[in-house]
Design a protein around this motif. Structure first.
Motif, short mmCIF file in Angstrom:
data_model
loop_
_atom_site.label_atom_id
_atom_site.label_comp_id
_atom_site.label_asym_id
_atom_site.label_seq_id
_atom_site.Cartn_x
_atom_site.Cartn_y
_atom_site.Cartn_z
N ARG A 231 -17.44 33.04 -40.37
CA ARG A 231 -18.59 33.15 -40.13
C ARG A 231 -19.87 32.36 -39.29
O ARG A 231 -18.95 31.01 -40.55
N LEU B 157 -25.37 32.16 -36.04
CA LEU B 157 -26.39 31.55 -34.59
C LEU B 157 -27.01 30.87 -34.51
O LEU B 157 -28.44 31.43 -35.82
N THR C 2 -28.58 31.58 -27.26
CA THR C 2 -27.63 32.68 -27.46
C THR C 2 -26.30 31.84 -27.02
O THR C 2 -26.62 30.57 -26.00
N GLN D 137 -16.37 39.54 -32.83
CA GLN D 137 -17.19 40.55 -33.12
C GLN D 137 -18.40 39.92 -33.59
O GLN D 137 -19.06 38.61 -33.87
N TRP D 138 -19.98 40.55 -33.74
CA TRP D 138 -21.17 40.46 -33.87
C TRP D 138 -21.90 41.10 -35.54
O TRP D 138 -21.25 42.03 -35.47
N THR E 169 -25.05 41.01 -38.25
CA THR E 169 -26.74 40.28 -38.62
C THR E 169 -26.68 41.18 -40.49
O THR E 169 -25.63 42.25 -40.92
N ARG F 53 -28.22 36.16 -37.69
CA ARG F 53 -26.72 36.94 -36.60
C ARG F 53 -25.49 35.69 -36.88
O ARG F 53 -26.45 35.04 -36.65
N TRP F 54 -24.80 36.49 -37.06
CA TRP F 54 -23.63 35.94 -37.58
C TRP F 54 -22.51 36.24 -36.12
O TRP F 54 -22.29 37.58 -35.84
N MET F 55 -21.51 35.28 -35.84
CA MET F 55 -20.13 35.39 -35.07
C MET F 55 -19.30 35.41 -35.93
O MET F 55 -18.99 34.33 -37.04
#
Length: 318
Positions: free
Chosen positions: A76, A79, A85, A107-108, A110, A116-118
């Motif tokens: 994880r 961001l 972005t 996948q994204w 919150t 926000r996490w990627m």
């Protein structure tokens, strides 16, 4: 250096001009060869500047142990919260990245704080023979503006599904038959089958009883049926057997029947019409037997005629 003297002055001027043109050409070639090197040095400097501008991302790494074939491993990456972005063209693609790992689609998400996490997920696609350390690759995520995010490699350990030392003991590597299928409960089905068989048996018994009762009733009621039942116990050569069939014909006609009255019987009982020739022969031989005093020239099939009369009577009953 002594100068070469020419006989004609114009020839000296031409030689000096040629020397100056050659020197200018050599200078241009040297400048052209030096330009790509300078351009490459400038690009390397720009790359080094961009690399130094990348910042370390905040990464929640997965645990480093306890993985086997098929397990999913998720990193994880936090961001930036300033609205920047990740450049879409620089996103890691879903593909096989090594002999051990395959990257799944990104996948994204919150979290509860609105950050926000990627999510970068890998799947283990190979099984080692012994406990092995593999590395999740480092990532560099260029941003639309500002410095890129970078992550370092992360080591994890992957174990075999079954150690070879355990497989070699007790014949675990040998082929074995399939395990037996689980036994289904058959008691309810057996009870239902018993009920259906009981109902079928009762139906067949009732039908057979009705059929026997009906045949017996008809054998007591129908003239030819009674004659056939009695004639089976008599000798066809006896006079009693002939009289038995005469009484059945008389009862069917409702009167004492003679050979001349046979057409009236057939009109009254048309189901006996196919047996007309045999009935006429029966009456001729009966007259010869009882009234001429002479034995019949040939035996008459009395039982066969009585049976056929009984069957015709049975088919014609209502």
């Amino acid at each position: 250096m002594t100068q070469r003297r020419y006989r004609f002055p114009w020839l000296a001027r031409f030689a000096r001009f040629a020397r100056l043109a050659g020197a200018a050409c050599r200078t241009s070639i040297a400048v052209a060869m030096a330009f790509p090197a300078a351009q490459a040095q400038a690009g390397a400097a720009a790359t080094a500047t961009a690399a130094t501008a990348a910042v370390d991302a905040i990464v929640q790494q997965p645990r480093a142990f306890g993985y086997v074939l098929g397990d999913l491993i998720t990193q994880r990456i936090l961001l930036p919260a300033d609205g920047r972005t990740v450049d879409p063209a620089a996103l890691p693609r879903a593909q096989r990245i090594s002999a051990w790992l395959e990257r799944r689609p990104l996948q994204w998400g919150t979290d509860a704080e609105g950050r926000r996490w990627m999510h970068v997920t890998y799947q283990i696609v190979n099984a080692p023979q012994t406990l092995t350390a593999i590395a999740l690759p480092a990532l560099s995520l260029p941003m639309t503006t500002g410095p890129a995010l970078k992550t370092g490699a992360h080591l994890i350990s992957v174990g075999p599904l079954t150690p070879q030392t355990a497989l070699g003991k007790g014949g675990l590597l040998e082929m074995r038959p399939d395990r037996p299928a689980p036994v289904l409960p058959t008691a309810p089905a057996a009870r239902r089958m018993g009920l259906w068989l009981g109902a079928l048996s009762a139906t067949l018994a009732a039908w057979l009883g009705w059929w026997g009762w009906r045949n017996r009733r008809e054998s007591m009621r129908l003239p030819f049926a009674r004659a056939w039942r009695r004639l089976r116990r008599l000798d066809p050569a006896q006079a009693e057997a002939w009289l038995c069939l005469h009484r059945a014909l008389d009862e069917t006609a409702g009167t004492v029947l003679r050979a001349g009255a046979l057409p009236g019987l057939l009109a009254q009982a048309p189901h006996l019409q196919p047996l007309r020739a045999r009935l006429e022969q029966f009456y001729r031989q009966s007259d010869q037997r009882f009234f001429s005093g002479m034995p019949a020239a040939e035996p008459f099939p009395l039982r066969a005629l009585c049976r056929d009369l009984y069957l015709a009577e049975k088919r014609a009953r209502p």
